[in-house]
Each structure stands twice: as structure tokens, then as C-alpha cells.
Design a protein around this motif. Sequence first.
Motif, mmCIF file in Angstrom:
data_model
loop_
_atom_site.group_PDB
_atom_site.id
_atom_site.type_symbol
_atom_site.label_atom_id
_atom_site.label_comp_id
_atom_site.label_asym_id
_atom_site.label_seq_id
_atom_site.Cartn_x
_atom_site.Cartn_y
_atom_site.Cartn_z
ATOM 1 N N PRO A 270 -54.497 66.467 44.021
ATOM 2 C CA PRO A 270 -56.059 66.478 44.714
ATOM 3 C C PRO A 270 -57.547 65.398 43.590
ATOM 4 N N GLU A 271 -57.275 64.817 44.425
ATOM 5 C CA GLU A 271 -58.942 64.388 44.258
ATOM 6 C C GLU A 271 -60.035 65.675 43.634
ATOM 7 N N ASP A 272 -60.136 66.453 44.616
ATOM 8 C CA ASP A 272 -61.260 67.102 44.341
ATOM 9 C C ASP A 272 -60.995 68.731 43.353
ATOM 10 N N ASP A 273 -59.934 68.260 42.012
ATOM 11 C CA ASP A 273 -59.547 68.518 40.721
ATOM 12 C C ASP A 273 -59.220 70.938 41.524
ATOM 13 N N SER A 274 -58.381 70.523 43.109
ATOM 14 C CA SER A 274 -58.301 72.283 43.434
ATOM 15 C C SER A 274 -57.621 73.139 42.953
ATOM 16 N N GLY A 275 -56.231 71.655 42.052
ATOM 17 C CA GLY A 275 -55.137 72.228 41.870
ATOM 18 C C GLY A 275 -53.696 72.278 42.667
ATOM 19 N N ASN A 276 -54.397 72.027 43.916
ATOM 20 C CA ASN A 276 -53.195 71.456 45.247
ATOM 21 C C ASN A 276 -52.181 70.724 45.461
ATOM 22 N N ALA A 277 -51.188 70.675 43.842
ATOM 23 C CA ALA A 277 -50.396 69.516 44.670
ATOM 24 C C ALA A 277 -49.329 69.658 45.069
ATOM 25 N N THR A 278 -49.111 68.247 45.907
ATOM 26 C CA THR A 278 -48.257 68.039 47.022
ATOM 27 C C THR A 278 -47.158 67.073 46.196
ATOM 28 N N ILE A 279 -45.547 67.892 46.694
ATOM 29 C CA ILE A 279 -44.486 67.487 46.686
ATOM 30 C C ILE A 279 -44.092 67.251 47.963
ATOM 31 N N MET A 280 -43.799 65.368 47.056
ATOM 32 C CA MET A 280 -42.129 65.071 48.543
ATOM 33 C C MET A 280 -41.794 64.439 48.264
ATOM 34 N N ILE A 281 -40.720 64.450 49.029
ATOM 35 C CA ILE A 281 -38.935 63.981 48.264
ATOM 36 C C ILE A 281 -38.728 62.950 49.215
ATOM 37 N N ASP A 282 -38.326 61.903 49.052
ATOM 38 C CA ASP A 282 -37.513 60.615 50.054
ATOM 39 C C ASP A 282 -38.691 60.733 51.029
ATOM 40 N N GLY A 283 -39.820 60.857 51.206
ATOM 41 C CA GLY A 283 -41.381 60.329 51.900
ATOM 42 C C GLY A 283 -41.492 61.621 52.637
ATOM 43 N N GLU A 284 -40.669 62.716 52.710
ATOM 44 C CA GLU A 284 -40.799 64.286 53.461
ATOM 45 C C GLU A 284 -41.394 65.262 52.471
ATOM 46 N N LEU A 285 -42.710 65.503 53.215
ATOM 47 C CA LEU A 285 -42.571 66.820 52.055
ATOM 48 C C LEU A 285 -42.302 68.055 51.891
ATOM 49 N N LEU A 286 -42.142 68.289 51.087
ATOM 50 C CA LEU A 286 -41.008 69.476 49.978
ATOM 51 C C LEU A 286 -42.079 70.532 49.494
ATOM 52 N N ARG A 287 -43.248 71.031 48.955
ATOM 53 C CA ARG A 287 -43.906 72.300 49.066
ATOM 54 C C ARG A 287 -45.413 71.654 48.378
ATOM 55 N N VAL A 288 -46.005 72.816 48.494
ATOM 56 C CA VAL A 288 -47.652 72.443 47.610
ATOM 57 C C VAL A 288 -47.349 73.902 46.915
ATOM 58 N N PHE A 289 -48.084 73.168 45.767
ATOM 59 C CA PHE A 289 -47.891 74.400 44.698
ATOM 60 C C PHE A 289 -49.780 74.734 44.431
ATOM 61 N N ALA A 290 -50.100 75.987 44.863
ATOM 62 C CA ALA A 290 -51.581 75.937 44.660
ATOM 63 C C ALA A 290 -51.515 77.130 43.404
ATOM 64 N N GLN A 291 -52.512 76.173 42.007
ATOM 65 C CA GLN A 291 -52.642 76.294 40.730
ATOM 66 C C GLN A 291 -53.217 76.778 40.521
ATOM 67 N N PRO A 292 -53.493 78.056 39.878
ATOM 68 C CA PRO A 292 -54.725 79.492 40.097
ATOM 69 C C PRO A 292 -55.859 79.200 38.647
ATOM 70 N N VAL A 293 -55.015 78.005 37.906
ATOM 71 C CA VAL A 293 -57.032 77.415 37.225
ATOM 72 C C VAL A 293 -56.803 76.383 36.656
ATOM 73 N N ASN A 294 -57.504 75.910 36.754
ATOM 74 C CA ASN A 294 -58.056 73.945 37.547
ATOM 75 C C ASN A 294 -57.491 73.426 36.213
ATOM 76 N N GLY A 295 -56.903 72.620 35.606
ATOM 77 C CA GLY A 295 -56.877 71.854 34.244
ATOM 78 C C GLY A 295 -56.271 73.015 33.094
ATOM 79 N N ALA A 296 -55.663 73.759 33.692
ATOM 80 C CA ALA A 296 -54.725 74.739 32.523
ATOM 81 C C ALA A 296 -53.609 74.566 31.775
ATOM 82 N N ARG A 297 -52.784 74.569 30.531
ATOM 83 C CA ARG A 297 -51.925 74.121 30.139
ATOM 84 C C ARG A 297 -50.976 74.863 30.336
#
Length: 457
Positions: A270-297
Motif C-alpha cells: 500500500p501507499e499509505d504504509d498500512s501494511g496491508n499488502a495484496t497478493i495476486m496470482i496470474d492477475g487474480e486476487l490471492l489474498r491480503v496480508f494485514a501486518q500488525p506492525v508497519n515497517g517491522a522486520r
Amino acid sequence: MKLGLVAAFAIGTGFALALVLGFQTIWNKPPAPQAIARVADWQPSQMQILGSLDKSPSSVFVETVELAPVLRDYDPPTPPDLNIALPQIAPPTLIWSGEISAGETLDALLSKAGLSARDRAEVALALEAEYDLRRLKPGYRLEVETSTLGALQRVVLSVEAGVQIEAVFLDRITTRRITPEPELIEHAADTTVQTSISATLASAGIPARFAVDLAEMLGGTVDFRRDLKGGERLQLMWRETMVGDEMIAQPSLSFATLTVDESIYEIIWPEDDSGNATIMIDGELLRVFAQPVNGARLSSVYGNRRHPIYGDIRMHTGVDFAAPRGTPVYATAPGRISYIGQRGGYGLVVEIAHGSDTMTLYSHLDSVPNELSVGQRLSAGDNIGRVGSTGTATGPNLHYEVRVDGRPTNPMTEDFLASAEGQIDKRADILPRLESLRAQFTALLDLDDPHSNPERL
């Protein structure tokens, strides 16, 4: 008779000698300047008296005397301008600089600079007006400027992201925060997987931390050890925040593509650093990962591992995100708070129930918002605490678990985070954004120098 001749001869000889000496003196004397010679030769004009002296005084007047030529042509010098501003000369100063070490206080560092207890107290109060001194970290720099007599004049504290806190001690104390204008620089890379993702990034000059980001996003979908045989295409686009030549924040991925066999995985951050990354496979939505800590390792993954404190092999029932103490922690999905409090080695914990069978656990927290309470309903992205090291922890981190029917499961493989909030329906705009990122990636690769695309924040 003879005496008269002798006297006359002596007088004649003396007169002749005087004439010789006089002519020699005149001969050797330099000529007078022309202006002085003109003055010497000047004579006033003849005064003309009109009328008879026997007339009344009012009828007698004198012709105006001509001024001497030299005096008439004389141009007196202009007096100096006493209003000319003199150059400002700064008084001599002494500058001391140092760096905060682990476990060192600001007062101890100021003492090294030679400041008195009173000056140290004034500096602390002045800096506290613009910066929370409890957030001081090792590596922060301090510059102290004093006069040659030891009078405190200026202190500059350099903290994170290139920010400086300046306190000036003159007629009155003034404090200000100096925030530099950063540049957001985008990079792109198109490479081929070698023996591992980490080795591939290292050889291509790509930040190594992206290997963890890719493992976090695709860890439950792609087995990097089994599925990656070498030769897979990897494309990455990322941002770096710079102030001059200094990177003031960790680089962050914005887009990634990994081709495995004939499947193309695309990850959109995401552009807003919310951590909610979107995963696509062959152009179709696979899932969304909501990260609990932004920018963490991602410092530890799910599965068996050697315990960092006890040293034996144990099952690690969640994932760990290493982050600075005090970093906000967010709920990864909507639900209701089922527990807040201490729980053994987990330290301070918040548990959230998502329906009847799924629960997320956030542990080692440093603090929890006062307004949080058991039974309270939350949305994804709500703040539930801050990263700490309570319980059994080697340093500040968030231990994050997902439990289904009471059993820990790998958070990287759970799809409930995408479906629980209906995020798939809310991601209708993901395809236009995906097309935009693809075009941006191609444009960056076409540039001779990817660094030449700076964007002011």
C-alpha cells in the motif's frame, strides 16, 4: 695700510664664499611645486577707489579683490563617511561534539562537554520543549557551542530522520525543530534467482531485508527451498527516503513479481504504509496480508526453532516482528477483545476473537491504550498497543499468533484475514493500481539511471 688690505681681502673672500655656497644650495634644492609657485607669483588686483575721499563713507567702496588662482581652484577633500557599517566579527567559540552510547544519559554526555550542572539542566529543559528525551537512542549526536570563557551559547541534538533540535542561549533561550526536506527515490530491478532469494538480492545490490518481506508475503504460498530451483525471474520496485546522501528510513517495497514454474505472483504494497499488502496470482486476487506492525522486520517465523533464551529446540507458535520499543501495534482483522493482561512468558497480551473459532494474539507489549477494554469491538487497523519486551523476550518485538479452534497455525497461510472483513470486495480498485505499478516499473527500468527519478515528499 697693510691692515686695510688684509681686511678688504678677507671681506671679499667671505663674500665670494657666501655666493658660492648660496648658488650651490639653490642648485641642489628641488623646484617648488607648481601650485605653490603660482601662489608665490600672485598679486591682488589694483584697488580702485571711486569718488572722492571727502565724500561720505557710504559713497566710497572698493573693487572686489580677485582670489588667488590656487585657492579658487582648490577642491577640499571629502570627509570620511562615519555611517559606514563595520563588518560583523563573530566572537571566538569552542565547539564540542559527541555521540550517545548505549546506556548513556543526556546529562552524562553534557558533562563530558564540560557543562556545569546548571547549564546541563537548562539544556535538558530547552531540548525537552521540542523533543521527548525519553526517546533518545544510541547513535544520536550532540553538538555544544560555548564561548572561550565557557559561556553556553548553542546546543544541537541530531535525532532520527535527519531531524535536529537546536537550542540557542543568548539574551533569552530559544528552541526550534529543524526538519530537512527528504527526497523519495524509486528504484527498480529485474534479476534472476540464483541459489536463494538472499544470495540473489546481495549479488544484484538490492537491500537484503527484502528477502524477509518476500518470505512474509509468500511464505505460506511458495516454498522457497523446494519450489525455487534457480532461474526464476524476480522483479522488484522499492523506495528509499534520503536527505542528501543519507538514508533516513528503511527502504520499502512497493511492487514485486516472482515467476515460479508458469505462475506469476505479484505483490502490491500500500501507499499509505498500512501494511496491508495484496497478493495476486496470474492477475487474480490471492489474498491480503494485514501486518500488525508497519515497517517491522520479520525476525522469527512459525515452526520449530532453537529458543533464543533457553537454548533448546521448541515449537514457535507464531511469528516475531522486531521493531523499536513504542512502535504502534494494530489489529489485523475486525473482532472483539477477549483478553487484556499479563500471560506468563508472553508478557503483556491483547487477544482478539474473530468469530467463534479464530483468535489473534499480540504479546510482549510495552503498553495498551487506556480506552481499550474486554468486549470492545475493533476494526482492522485499530491501535491496540505498542511494541515492548515484557515477558520472556530478548528485545523489543511483537510476537503474533493466529489460533484456529484453539490450535496455533501459521499466520502466513491463513486466508481469514482477507475474508473476515470482506477485503476482497473492497479491493475492486486493485486491478487499475496493478496496471499502474506495472507501467511504472517498466518506465523505471527504461531509465539509464533509476536514481534519476526523485520525488519530493
